[in-house]
Design a protein around this motif. Structure first.
Motif, mmCIF file in Angstrom:
data_model
loop_
_atom_site.group_PDB
_atom_site.id
_atom_site.type_symbol
_atom_site.label_atom_id
_atom_site.label_comp_id
_atom_site.label_asym_id
_atom_site.label_seq_id
_atom_site.Cartn_x
_atom_site.Cartn_y
_atom_site.Cartn_z
ATOM 1 N N UNK A 265 -2.328 9.781 7.609
ATOM 2 C CA UNK A 265 -2.727 10.612 8.747
ATOM 3 C C UNK A 265 -4.191 10.359 9.119
ATOM 4 N N UNK A 266 -5.053 10.305 8.122
ATOM 5 C CA UNK A 266 -6.483 10.094 8.377
ATOM 6 C C UNK A 266 -6.744 8.708 8.926
ATOM 7 N N UNK A 267 -6.035 7.704 8.424
ATOM 8 C CA UNK A 267 -6.224 6.342 8.934
ATOM 9 C C UNK A 267 -5.922 6.270 10.422
ATOM 10 N N UNK A 268 -4.913 7.010 10.873
ATOM 11 C CA UNK A 268 -4.596 7.050 12.296
ATOM 12 C C UNK A 268 -5.744 7.659 13.088
ATOM 13 N N UNK A 269 -6.328 8.729 12.559
ATOM 14 C CA UNK A 269 -7.397 9.436 13.281
ATOM 15 C C UNK A 269 -8.677 8.625 13.372
ATOM 16 N N UNK A 270 -8.945 7.770 12.376
ATOM 17 C CA UNK A 270 -10.176 6.967 12.404
ATOM 18 C C UNK A 270 -9.966 5.597 13.061
ATOM 19 N N UNK A 271 -8.721 5.260 13.417
ATOM 20 C CA UNK A 271 -8.454 3.954 14.014
ATOM 21 C C UNK A 271 -8.588 2.833 13.015
ATOM 22 N N UNK A 272 -8.092 3.064 11.798
ATOM 23 C CA UNK A 272 -8.276 2.101 10.716
ATOM 24 C C UNK A 272 -7.458 0.839 10.872
ATOM 25 N N UNK A 273 -7.773 -0.120 10.039
ATOM 26 C CA UNK A 273 -7.190 -1.455 10.069
ATOM 27 C C UNK A 273 -5.703 -1.444 9.725
ATOM 28 N N UNK A 274 -4.963 -2.403 10.310
ATOM 29 C CA UNK A 274 -3.560 -2.595 9.934
ATOM 30 C C UNK A 274 -3.433 -3.047 8.481
ATOM 31 N N UNK A 275 -4.469 -3.642 7.915
ATOM 32 C CA UNK A 275 -4.436 -4.043 6.508
ATOM 33 C C UNK A 275 -4.272 -2.844 5.582
ATOM 34 N N UNK A 276 -4.622 -1.683 6.071
ATOM 35 C CA UNK A 276 -4.446 -0.436 5.321
ATOM 36 C C UNK A 276 -3.014 -0.305 4.806
ATOM 37 N N UNK A 277 -2.039 -0.690 5.624
ATOM 38 C CA UNK A 277 -0.629 -0.543 5.255
ATOM 39 C C UNK A 277 -0.316 -1.358 4.013
ATOM 40 N N UNK A 278 -0.710 -2.616 4.026
ATOM 41 C CA UNK A 278 -0.440 -3.526 2.907
ATOM 42 C C UNK A 278 -1.051 -2.984 1.613
ATOM 43 N N UNK A 279 -2.290 -2.528 1.703
ATOM 44 C CA UNK A 279 -3.003 -2.111 0.497
ATOM 45 C C UNK A 279 -2.537 -0.750 -0.015
ATOM 46 N N UNK A 280 -2.297 0.198 0.889
ATOM 47 C CA UNK A 280 -1.848 1.514 0.430
ATOM 48 C C UNK A 280 -0.470 1.418 -0.214
ATOM 49 N N UNK A 281 0.400 0.585 0.352
ATOM 50 C CA UNK A 281 1.721 0.417 -0.260
ATOM 51 C C UNK A 281 1.625 -0.210 -1.651
ATOM 52 N N UNK A 282 0.722 -1.158 -1.811
ATOM 53 C CA UNK A 282 0.555 -1.783 -3.126
ATOM 54 C C UNK A 282 0.038 -0.771 -4.147
ATOM 55 N N UNK A 283 -0.913 0.065 -3.742
ATOM 56 C CA UNK A 283 -1.439 1.102 -4.639
ATOM 57 C C UNK A 283 -0.335 2.097 -4.996
ATOM 58 N N UNK A 284 0.448 2.493 -4.000
ATOM 59 C CA UNK A 284 1.554 3.427 -4.249
ATOM 60 C C UNK A 284 2.558 2.829 -5.228
ATOM 61 N N UNK A 285 2.829 1.534 -5.082
ATOM 62 C CA UNK A 285 3.749 0.865 -5.989
ATOM 63 C C UNK A 285 3.258 0.862 -7.416
ATOM 64 N N UNK A 286 1.953 0.726 -7.598
ATOM 65 C CA UNK A 286 1.391 0.709 -8.955
ATOM 66 C C UNK A 286 1.443 2.089 -9.613
ATOM 67 N N UNK A 287 1.181 3.138 -8.835
ATOM 68 C CA UNK A 287 1.106 4.473 -9.442
ATOM 69 C C UNK A 287 2.465 5.154 -9.465
ATOM 70 N N UNK A 288 3.427 4.584 -8.722
ATOM 71 C CA UNK A 288 4.782 5.127 -8.752
ATOM 72 C C UNK A 288 5.105 6.108 -7.655
ATOM 73 N N UNK A 289 4.331 6.130 -6.576
ATOM 74 C CA UNK A 289 4.624 7.006 -5.439
ATOM 75 C C UNK A 289 5.630 6.319 -4.516
ATOM 76 N N UNK A 290 6.579 7.067 -4.014
ATOM 77 C CA UNK A 290 7.612 6.528 -3.132
ATOM 78 C C UNK A 290 7.075 6.487 -1.705
ATOM 79 N N UNK A 291 6.713 5.306 -1.239
ATOM 80 C CA UNK A 291 6.118 5.139 0.084
ATOM 81 C C UNK A 291 6.847 4.012 0.800
ATOM 82 N N UNK A 292 7.316 4.291 2.009
ATOM 83 C CA UNK A 292 8.053 3.312 2.805
ATOM 84 C C UNK A 292 7.235 2.917 4.028
#
Length: 574
Positions: A265-292
């Motif tokens: 939600x915050x990334x949308x509000x700040x106009x963040x990079x599309x690379x955010x998707x790749x990295x946040x999903x990788x972090x979620x995968x490591x910690x075990x959060x279900x993110x699609x």
């Protein structure tokens, strides 16, 4: 939070009055450490991504010393260690190829050593996600100290972004008579202090990401690298990590599903990079959060754009800090965020930012009067991207968001460079540029080449944007109507591999569709004739990467790294 009783992990190394304890203490004695440092003090690893080959992180050697002071003041024992540093501007073929390698370095360095908590010193694009990914896999108390952005670039009476200006150079040379001396002057003006890119590029996006996730002290993301307040934050982070060890606040306590939703939600509000998707999903995968992948569209695409920073807006990170920084954005987003998520200081996101004030509404808009009603990142589906593709609407041209055009295909980045400026290239402003072979396996490493420069002959006609498609990424500092992360990629046999010159392609961002207008029978014939490209190499890490990297829609992590295994899976030979 109340302090929990916990045996220090480091005491398994230092606590025994036996051969093993003797060995572990004795060799450290040659650095002059006194006995009391080994006696039940939290040992804090300072994970440093400093390198002279990573200009954005060039000041982190000094920052490590500042963090150490804070650790000592809080009663901890600081031990700094280096890890692979990833400099986006110098590394070939792309720093992204080595993000997963650096994460393995971080993970095993933490696990193998007598550490009770970790401070991650980050800066350039991939150093933030790689260190967080590695730390997640071990799951000790961890705090992030972002190195901070450079001061605003100043050039001939105006301001210049350290990244965004790069994508304007070809146009300025062709249309504005930019000469060699002009470029040389602009270079130093664009990078006039220590720190990372001062646009809302990937480095700044990553800093905002870790603050939103709760991994930094409040307000950390926007403080310029050379501001004394950044040094204070580093020192206070050193103090806080000792307390986190005593309270036993681990990454898994902070990185909940709700924290990941806040980040989207915050990334949308700040106009963040599309690379955010790749990295946040990788972090979620490591910690075990279900993110699609679909979560990024569902949660973020309707969030208003509030931050007026390049490349989506006018200002730079220094202005964002003076306007109040990320705490103001949290305050504006109160109705959208999970305010009860815990952060590294033991307080909730809501508690930390309740008193935030905005000092410049030109830089940070109110949610009632946003810059755009819908920011965020749109996730596309269709036969050309069965597992998804992404586009950043706030950086695109509205008139091209629904567009049908003729494909002009480049089979590789080398093919693109060879032909793009040839006067006989059959292309016009209504064409759709298609670049293959730049995905995770294909490049390899998924390079930031998706925002292809336009043909010279069209630039001279005044064309400023065209629809561009690829299985690669683009810099967070870039802009344009650029569809990225097409999955499956061409090198893995995705439909992108089958696109031919002259095919019609339909982009419909409103309806989230990307369609190759070729019938199924013809695609089946092309698929039968398709030959998988030869891997870039059959040796070393690159070969390991090609054989095990996941597709972009899953975060491009290595398949055997997904999930954390904890801190204590090593054996002691002594």
């Amino acid at each position: 939070m109340s302090e929990k009783k916990k045996n220090l992990r480091s005491q398994d190394w230092f606590g025994g009055m036996n051969k093993r304890g003797f060995i572990h203490r004795s060799w450290l004695r040659n650095q002059g450490y006194p006995t009391d440092l080994f006696q039940n003090r939290p040992v804090i690893g300072i994970c440093n991504t400093w390198s002279e080959l990573t200009p954005c992180n060039g000041h982190l050697r000094e920052f490590a010393e500042i963090v150490k002071k804070g650790v000592l003041e809080a009663g901890g024992f600081p031990l700094e260690f280096p890890v692979t540093s990833l400099g986006e501007t110098l590394m070939r073929p792309t720093a992204m190829l080595f993000r997963n390698l650096a994460s393995m370095d971080v993970e095993e360095s933490i696990r193998a050593n007598p550490l009770d908590g970790v401070v991650l010193l980050t800066g350039c694009d991939k150093t933030t996600p790689s260190t967080v990914m590695g730390a997640c896999s071990v799951d000790l108390p961890t705090i992030v100290v972002p190195g901070g952005p450079m001061l605003n670039g100043k050039f001939r009476g105006g301001e210049i972004g350290s990244g965004t200006f790069v994508w304007q150079i070809k146009e300025k040379v062709k249309n504005d008579d930019f000469q060699e001396e002009d470029l040389l002057e602009a270079e130093i003006c664009a990078a006039r202090s220590s720190g990372h890119c001062m646009t809302m590029g990937t480095a700044s996006t990553m800093a905002c990401m870790v603050e939103t996730l709760g991994l930094t002290l409040p307000g950390a993301a926007a403080i310029p690298a050379v501001d004394a307040r950044k040094k204070v934050l580093a020192r206070m982070s050193g103090r806080r990590i000792v307390e986190m060890v005593r309270e036993d606040i681990k990454l898994s306590d902070i990185l909940t599903r709700q924290a990941f939703e806040n980040a989207i939600i915050t990334n949308a509000a700040v106009g963040g990079s599309t690379n955010f998707i790749i990295h946040l999903q990788a972090i979620a995968g490591r910690i075990g959060a279900d993110l699609k992948l679909e979560d990024f569209d569902r949660l973020g695409s309707k969030i208003p754009l509030l931050v007026n920073l390049k490349p989506s807006g006018e200002y730079l990170m220094e202005d964002f800090f003076y306007a109040g920084g990320l705490p103001v954005v949290f305050k504006e987003l109160e109705k959208h965020l999970h305010l009860d998520t815990i952060t590294v200081n033991g307080k909730t996101l809501g508690e930390n930012n309740r008193k935030a004030e905005c000092y410049n509404r030109k830089v940070i808009a109110s949610i009632d009067e946003p810059l755009l009603k819908e920011g965020g990142i749109a996730v596309l589906k269709g036969n050309l991207c069965e597992n998804g593709a992404v586009i950043k609407p706030s950086a695109a041209s509205p008139k091209l968001m629904q567009h049908e055009g003729r494909a002009v295909v480049f089979e590789s980045i080398e093919d693109y460079h060879q032909r793009i400026d040839h006067p006989d290239l059959d292309i016009d402003e209504n064409s759709i540029m298609v670049l293959k072979g730049v995905g995770p396996q294909g490049y390899p490493g998924m390079a930031e080449v998706g925002n292809m420069d336009l043909p010279e002959k069209l630039i001279k006609k005044g064309v400023k944007d065209m629809v561009r498609l690829s299985d690669g990424r683009m810099s967070g500092t870039a802009y344009g109507t650029v569809v990225l992360h097409i999955s499956p990629e061409s090198a893995a046999g995705g439909v992108l591999a089958l696109v031919q010159n002259g095919d019609r392609i339909q982009l419909d961002v409103k309806n989230r569709r990307l369609q190759l207008l070729v019938d199924d029978d013809e695609l089946a014939r092309r698929k039968a004739a398709w030959v998988k490209p030869t891997p870039a190499t059959e040796r070393g890490y690159v070969n390991l990467y090609i054989n095990h990297v996941q597709q972009a829609d899953k975060g491009a992590d290595l398949d055997f790294l997904v999930g954390n295994s904890g801190a204590d899976v090593t054996r002691d030979a002594h």
